[in-house]
Write a protein that holds these residues in place. Structure first.
Motif, PDB file in Angstrom:
ATOM      1  N   TYR A   7       0.850  -1.199   0.000  1.00 32.72           N
ATOM      2  CA  TYR A   7       0.000   0.000   0.000  1.00 32.72           C
ATOM      3  C   TYR A   7       0.879   1.240   0.000  1.00 32.72           C
ATOM      4  CZ  TYR A   7      -4.134  -2.807   0.482  1.00 32.72           C
ATOM      5  OH  TYR A   7      -5.140  -3.693   0.219  1.00 32.72           O
ATOM      6  N   TRP A   8       0.366   2.295  -0.626  1.00 28.28           N
ATOM      7  CA  TRP A   8       1.147   3.523  -0.765  1.00 28.28           C
ATOM      8  C   TRP A   8       1.253   4.261   0.558  1.00 28.28           C
ATOM      9  CZ3 TRP A   8      -2.618   4.313  -5.279  1.00 28.28           C
ATOM     10  CH2 TRP A   8      -2.126   3.664  -6.424  1.00 28.28           C
ATOM     11  N   ARG A   9       2.367   4.948   0.686  1.00 26.21           N
ATOM     12  CA  ARG A   9       2.560   5.823   1.852  1.00 26.21           C
ATOM     13  C   ARG A   9       1.810   7.136   1.630  1.00 26.21           C
ATOM     14  NH1 ARG A   9       6.428   4.369   5.213  1.00 26.21           N
ATOM     15  NH2 ARG A   9       6.723   6.508   5.880  1.00 26.21           N
ATOM     16  N   GLU A  85      -7.328   4.937  -3.451  1.00 26.91           N
ATOM     17  CA  GLU A  85      -6.619   6.069  -4.051  1.00 26.91           C
ATOM     18  C   GLU A  85      -6.605   6.020  -5.575  1.00 26.91           C
ATOM     19  OE1 GLU A  85      -3.149   7.644  -1.374  1.00 26.91           O
ATOM     20  OE2 GLU A  85      -3.320   5.485  -1.072  1.00 26.91           O
ATOM     21  N   ASP A  86      -6.986   4.863  -6.140  1.00 27.21           N
ATOM     22  CA  ASP A  86      -7.178   4.773  -7.588  1.00 27.21           C
ATOM     23  C   ASP A  86      -8.584   5.166  -8.003  1.00 27.21           C
ATOM     24  OD1 ASP A  86      -4.734   4.020  -8.676  1.00 27.21           O
ATOM     25  OD2 ASP A  86      -5.009   1.946  -8.043  1.00 27.21           O
ATOM     26  N   ARG A 166      -9.734  -3.010   2.799  1.00 28.56           N
ATOM     27  CA  ARG A 166      -9.325  -4.360   2.432  1.00 28.56           C
ATOM     28  C   ARG A 166      -8.220  -4.928   3.307  1.00 28.56           C
ATOM     29  NH1 ARG A 166     -10.087  -7.536  -2.121  1.00 28.56           N
ATOM     30  NH2 ARG A 166      -8.435  -9.066  -2.499  1.00 28.56           N
ATOM     31  N   ALA A 167      -7.465  -4.097   3.968  1.00 32.11           N
ATOM     32  CA  ALA A 167      -6.246  -4.560   4.630  1.00 32.11           C
ATOM     33  C   ALA A 167      -6.100  -3.930   6.011  1.00 32.11           C
ATOM     34  CB  ALA A 167      -5.024  -4.207   3.781  1.00 32.11           C
ATOM     35  N   LEU A 169      -3.692  -2.253   6.781  1.00 36.27           N
ATOM     36  CA  LEU A 169      -3.134  -0.920   6.537  1.00 36.27           C
ATOM     37  C   LEU A 169      -4.142   0.075   5.972  1.00 36.27           C
ATOM     38  CD1 LEU A 169       0.434  -1.623   5.148  1.00 36.27           C
ATOM     39  CD2 LEU A 169      -0.247  -0.916   7.441  1.00 36.27           C
ATOM     40  N   ARG A 171      -7.055   0.577   7.443  1.00 41.17           N
ATOM     41  CA  ARG A 171      -7.907   0.959   8.571  1.00 41.17           C
ATOM     42  C   ARG A 171      -7.853   2.474   8.757  1.00 41.17           C
ATOM     43  NH1 ARG A 171     -11.464   1.215  11.633  1.00 41.17           N
ATOM     44  NH2 ARG A 171     -11.640   0.525  13.781  1.00 41.17           N
ATOM     45  N   LEU A 172      -9.028   3.094   8.892  1.00 41.36           N
ATOM     46  CA  LEU A 172      -9.091   4.552   9.033  1.00 41.36           C
ATOM     47  C   LEU A 172     -10.166   4.940  10.033  1.00 41.36           C
ATOM     48  CD1 LEU A 172      -8.346   7.466   7.960  1.00 41.36           C
ATOM     49  CD2 LEU A 172     -10.345   7.235   6.467  1.00 41.36           C
ATOM     50  N   ILE A 223     -14.989   9.133   1.180  1.00 45.82           N
ATOM     51  CA  ILE A 223     -13.836   8.733   1.987  1.00 45.82           C
ATOM     52  C   ILE A 223     -12.894   7.933   1.106  1.00 45.82           C
ATOM     53  CG2 ILE A 223     -13.105   7.336   3.967  1.00 45.82           C
ATOM     54  CD1 ILE A 223     -16.049   7.880   5.036  1.00 45.82           C
ATOM     55  N   VAL A 224     -11.604   8.263   1.185  1.00 47.20           N
ATOM     56  CA  VAL A 224     -10.601   7.558   0.383  1.00 47.20           C
ATOM     57  C   VAL A 224      -9.670   6.791   1.317  1.00 47.20           C
ATOM     58  CG1 VAL A 224      -8.759   7.798  -1.320  1.00 47.20           C
ATOM     59  CG2 VAL A 224     -10.733   9.352  -1.392  1.00 47.20           C
ATOM     60  N   LEU A 225      -9.588   5.489   1.089  1.00 49.73           N
ATOM     61  CA  LEU A 225      -8.676   4.635   1.852  1.00 49.73           C
ATOM     62  C   LEU A 225      -7.395   4.406   1.056  1.00 49.73           C
ATOM     63  CD1 LEU A 225     -11.268   1.993   3.146  1.00 49.73           C
ATOM     64  CD2 LEU A 225     -10.551   4.151   4.208  1.00 49.73           C
ATOM     65  N   ARG A 226      -6.336   4.011   1.747  1.00 53.96           N
ATOM     66  CA  ARG A 226      -5.048   3.799   1.084  1.00 53.96           C
ATOM     67  C   ARG A 226      -5.181   2.839  -0.086  1.00 53.96           C
ATOM     68  NH1 ARG A 226      -0.403   2.832   5.624  1.00 53.96           N
ATOM     69  NH2 ARG A 226       0.945   2.674   3.803  1.00 53.96           N
ATOM     70  N   ARG A 228      -2.879   0.906  -3.555  1.00 55.38           N
ATOM     71  CA  ARG A 228      -1.612   0.192  -3.691  1.00 55.38           C
ATOM     72  C   ARG A 228      -1.275  -0.061  -5.148  1.00 55.38           C
ATOM     73  NH1 ARG A 228      -2.789  -6.024  -1.837  1.00 55.38           N
ATOM     74  NH2 ARG A 228      -4.873  -6.237  -2.701  1.00 55.38           N
TER      75      ARG A 228
END
Lengths: 235, 187
Positions: A7-9, A85-86, A166-167, A169, A171-172, A223-226, A228
């Protein structure tokens, strides 16, 4: 080999730092040592698929229908999409929300604000996004309330959101604000994110399409989640 | 197309309203295979004071080292009774506890195997985004070769390893600041 798609930083300034001195609670609760940077492994790129059995029973997506009577306050509809993010939808993921009542009082033993509890409002909702990542719930507009962070400190009206994605990482936990709130420029929590555009994305927009005639004003909050990479890392 | 991820905000002091309904303090029903363990601890702030309003979320593989998730492509069995997710909050003394099974080893980078571990996300008032850490188990010979522990300075690795209790079970604390500050990860 078990390649993972990392996943992207976060882009610089788009997420808060742990230590944000004007939010005084961060002083004793933020790490003082550098975080240890490590590669993402299978453990981090997987994550709980949780809550599917916990929604659907009862009016959990209508916070105005959880008691014998209707809560006081301005009824609103909040809806939006959960995307990565895509720009791809995040389907069937749990969304948990909580908030204070229209008078600015939480139904919580530690909330000592001298504002009335509403016997018809608990302030808790949950739902799953649909196949296109959409969610929707009905509630009342939360009030502003004072807190003791600094002199004459008031939280702008907000609704808390918790999402899985999905992951592990993705989590928000975040907060949704309302457009035009005069308390926003003075709120240390809202302003904890350096990038003004990132802050603005926490503010919902009044939305005619969500507004329902003779029923309730509508607010839109995407809402945008991370996201990858499309291909696995070689590691 | 790139949309920046939404900014994190604190869970605040009243998350129990929204999140306590789905607490999960026992991750593994009795018939789930694996070595059953109780893990308990406390969350302490920079003054050493208990954090009475923290939420911990847990994520782990099953005893076979398989995650209940479609992105785990290993040819190992998923146990439908074991989701691998836990959610616990701290009490008036800053204490938490949960019951689970010891996870199996899962793949790490570059063909390595990771030692058994549980991922932990920490949420609380005063944290604007979650902290992420790990629980490892003491006396597991795999710890010495764990590819993630290898990134942690030797003198700090102990903060990630649970301590066995004479009466059974393990103690593992979250120390937010100071000499014994828990190692938190950045991804």
């Amino acid at each position: 080999m078990h390649p993972v798609r990392p996943y992207w930083r976060a882009l610089p300034g788009t997420q808060p730092e742990y230590l944000h001195p004007t939010y005084t609670s961060t002083a004793k609760r933020s790490p003082t040592r550098p975080l240890v940077r490590m590669p993402q492994t299978l453990s981090e790129v997987t994550g709980p698929i949780f809550g599917h059995d916990a929604v659907g029973a009862g009016p959990q997506d209508d916070l105005t229908k959880q008691h014998a009577g209707e809560p006081l306050g301005e009824r609103i509809v909040v809806s939006g999409r959960v995307l990565d993010e895509d720009g791809q939808p995040v389907p069937h993921t749990l969304v948990e929300v909580w908030q204070c009542n229209a008078a600015g009082r939480y139904l919580h033993v530690n909330d000592r604000h001298d504002a009335p509890i509403d016997p018809n409002f608990s302030g808790c909702g949950r739902m799953l996004t649909d196949a296109e990542g959409r969610y929707r719930f009905v509630t009342i507009k939360p009030g502003a309330y004072p807190w003791r962070n600094h002199y004459n400190a008031w939280r702008p009206a907000h609704i808390h959101f918790s999402l899985f994605g999905r992951a592990f990482l993705t989590r928000l936990v975040t907060q949704m604000y309302f457009p035009g709130d005069p308390l926003l420029p003075a709120d240390p929590i809202f302003n904890s994110t350096a990038d003004p555009m990132a802050r603005d994305r926490l503010v919902s927009t009044f939305d005619w399409e969500t507004t329902e005639p003779e029923f309730a004003l509508g607010y839109r909050f995407d809402i945008v989640l991370r996201g990858r990479d499309a291909t696995p890392a070689s590691a | 197309m790139h949309l920046p991820a939404t900014a994190s905000q604190t869970v605040g002091p009243y998350f129990a309203i929204g999140l306590d309904a789905l607490l999960r303090t026992d991750l593994a029903p009795a018939d789930v295979p694996g070595r059953r363990v109780m893990i308990a601890g406390r969350v302490l702030d920079g003054d050493g004071a208990p954090v009475t309003d923290a939420l911990l979320e847990l994520w782990q593989a099953n005893a076979e080292g398989k995650y209940a998730h479609p992105d785990d492509g290993q040819e190992r069995a998923v146990d439908p009774r074991f989701q691998g997710f836990g959610r616990v909050s701290t009490d008036a003394t800053g204490a938490f506890r949960f019951a689970t099974i010891v996870p199996g080893r899962v793949p790490g980078p570059d063909g390595t195997l990771q030692a058994p571990h549980i991922l932990v996300s920490v949420f609380m008032r005063g944290l604007l985004k979650q902290l992420v850490t790990r629980i490892y188990f003491p006396d597991d010979t795999a710890n010495a070769g764990d590819p993630v522990l290898a990134f942690v300075p030797t003198e700090r690795r102990g903060t990630l390893i649970a301590r066995p209790e004479p009466a059974g079970g393990f103690t593992w604390n979250v120390i937010l600041q100071g000499e014994d500050e828990t190692v938190f990860f950045d991804f």
